[in-house]
Each structure stands twice: as structure tokens, then as C-alpha cells.
Design a protein around this motif. Structure first.
Motif, PDB file in Angstrom:
ATOM      1  N   ALA A  40      25.020  65.042  11.543  1.00 57.40           N
ATOM      2  CA  ALA A  40      24.620  65.430  12.899  1.00 57.40           C
ATOM      3  C   ALA A  40      23.153  65.113  13.189  1.00 57.40           C
ATOM      4  CB  ALA A  40      24.870  66.920  13.099  1.00 57.40           C
ATOM      5  N   ASN A  41      22.358  64.887  12.169  1.00 58.82           N
ATOM      6  CA  ASN A  41      20.944  64.615  12.336  1.00 58.82           C
ATOM      7  C   ASN A  41      20.713  63.110  12.494  1.00 58.82           C
ATOM      8  OD1 ASN A  41      18.192  64.287  12.167  1.00 58.82           O
ATOM      9  ND2 ASN A  41      17.938  65.619  10.393  1.00 58.82           N
ATOM     10  N   PRO A  42      20.304  62.652  13.670  1.00 55.16           N
ATOM     11  CA  PRO A  42      20.118  61.211  13.874  1.00 55.16           C
ATOM     12  C   PRO A  42      18.997  60.615  13.014  1.00 55.16           C
ATOM     13  CG  PRO A  42      19.393  62.429  15.805  1.00 55.16           C
ATOM     14  CD  PRO A  42      20.026  63.416  14.851  1.00 55.16           C
ATOM     15  N   ARG A  43      18.104  61.434  12.499  1.00 54.39           N
ATOM     16  CA  ARG A  43      17.002  60.931  11.650  1.00 54.39           C
ATOM     17  C   ARG A  43      17.405  60.858  10.177  1.00 54.39           C
ATOM     18  NH1 ARG A  43      12.880  65.153  14.010  1.00 54.39           N
ATOM     19  NH2 ARG A  43      14.715  66.306  13.454  1.00 54.39           N
ATOM     20  N   SER A  44      18.564  61.403   9.842  1.00 45.96           N
ATOM     21  CA  SER A  44      19.022  61.405   8.454  1.00 45.96           C
ATOM     22  C   SER A  44      19.644  60.060   8.107  1.00 45.96           C
ATOM     23  CB  SER A  44      20.071  62.507   8.262  1.00 45.96           C
ATOM     24  OG  SER A  44      20.579  62.487   6.963  1.00 45.96           O
ATOM     25  N   PRO A  45      19.297  59.507   6.937  1.00 47.00           N
ATOM     26  CA  PRO A  45      19.947  58.260   6.541  1.00 47.00           C
ATOM     27  C   PRO A  45      21.437  58.475   6.306  1.00 47.00           C
ATOM     28  CG  PRO A  45      18.637  59.132   4.744  1.00 47.00           C
ATOM     29  CD  PRO A  45      18.386  60.005   5.938  1.00 47.00           C
ATOM     30  N   ALA A  80      30.435  58.204   8.382  1.00 52.88           N
ATOM     31  CA  ALA A  80      29.219  57.780   9.083  1.00 52.88           C
ATOM     32  C   ALA A  80      29.360  56.413   9.731  1.00 52.88           C
ATOM     33  CB  ALA A  80      28.037  57.781   8.114  1.00 52.88           C
ATOM     34  N   THR A  81      30.239  55.573   9.212  1.00 51.45           N
ATOM     35  CA  THR A  81      30.423  54.236   9.780  1.00 51.45           C
ATOM     36  C   THR A  81      31.622  54.149  10.719  1.00 51.45           C
ATOM     37  OG1 THR A  81      31.695  53.526   7.845  1.00 51.45           O
ATOM     38  CG2 THR A  81      29.314  53.105   7.810  1.00 51.45           C
ATOM     39  N   GLY A  82      32.199  55.294  11.046  1.00 51.91           N
ATOM     40  CA  GLY A  82      33.303  55.315  11.997  1.00 51.91           C
ATOM     41  C   GLY A  82      34.639  54.899  11.430  1.00 51.91           C
TER      42      GLY A  82
END
Length: 75
Positions: free
Chosen positions: A69-74, A51-53
Motif C-alpha cells: 500500500a505504500n507507494p514509496r516502498s520497493p 505487486a506486478t499485477g
């Protein structure tokens, strides 16, 4: 021959030259490009790295793709 990794009775056959080559390739890639201690990372550690690349590829058998894939997911 151990093409699929299992015989007709689903007994693992992981000693073929092809399997040895694949595992050697994977281990060498992890040693050269993987995170330190990567072999002991679990789901949460790999999810955070991805998630942090800091992880370009993550092979997982869970539903992690839905979180990532969900931009609203923490993350």
C-alpha cells in the motif's frame, strides 16, 4: 458439528461436508486460475506476483499490506 473447524477443546475438525466443499473449491480455483507451482510459493514469490499485477488475491498472515500500500516502498 464442525462449523468453525475446531471442537470445544480446540481439536481440529476438518472433515465436515462444509470443510470438504470449501477446500475442494479452493483447490479447484488454484488449479484453474493460480500460478504454476503456486502451492510452493512463499512470501517473496507471492509479493512479487501481487505487486506486478499477476495475482488478484493474496491471503497472508504477515504485514505485506504495508509494503504494497505504500507507494514509496520497493516492490
Amino acid at each position: 458439528m464442525a462449523d468453525a473447524g475446531f471442537d470445544e477443546k480446540w481439536k481440529p475438525e476438518l472433515t465436515s461436508p462444509e470443510w470438504k466443499e470449501a477446500v475442494t473449491f479452493y483447490v479447484n480455483m488454484m488449479k484453474k486460475y493460480g500460478p504454476p507451482g503456486g502451492s510452493s510459493n512463499g512470501h517473496n514469490e507471492n509479493r512479487a506476483l501481487f505487486a506486478t499485477g499477476k495475482c488478484a488475491m493474496w491471503i497472508d498472515a504477515t504485514v505485506a499490506a504495508g509494503y504494497l500500500a505504500n507507494p514509496r516502498s520497493p516492490r
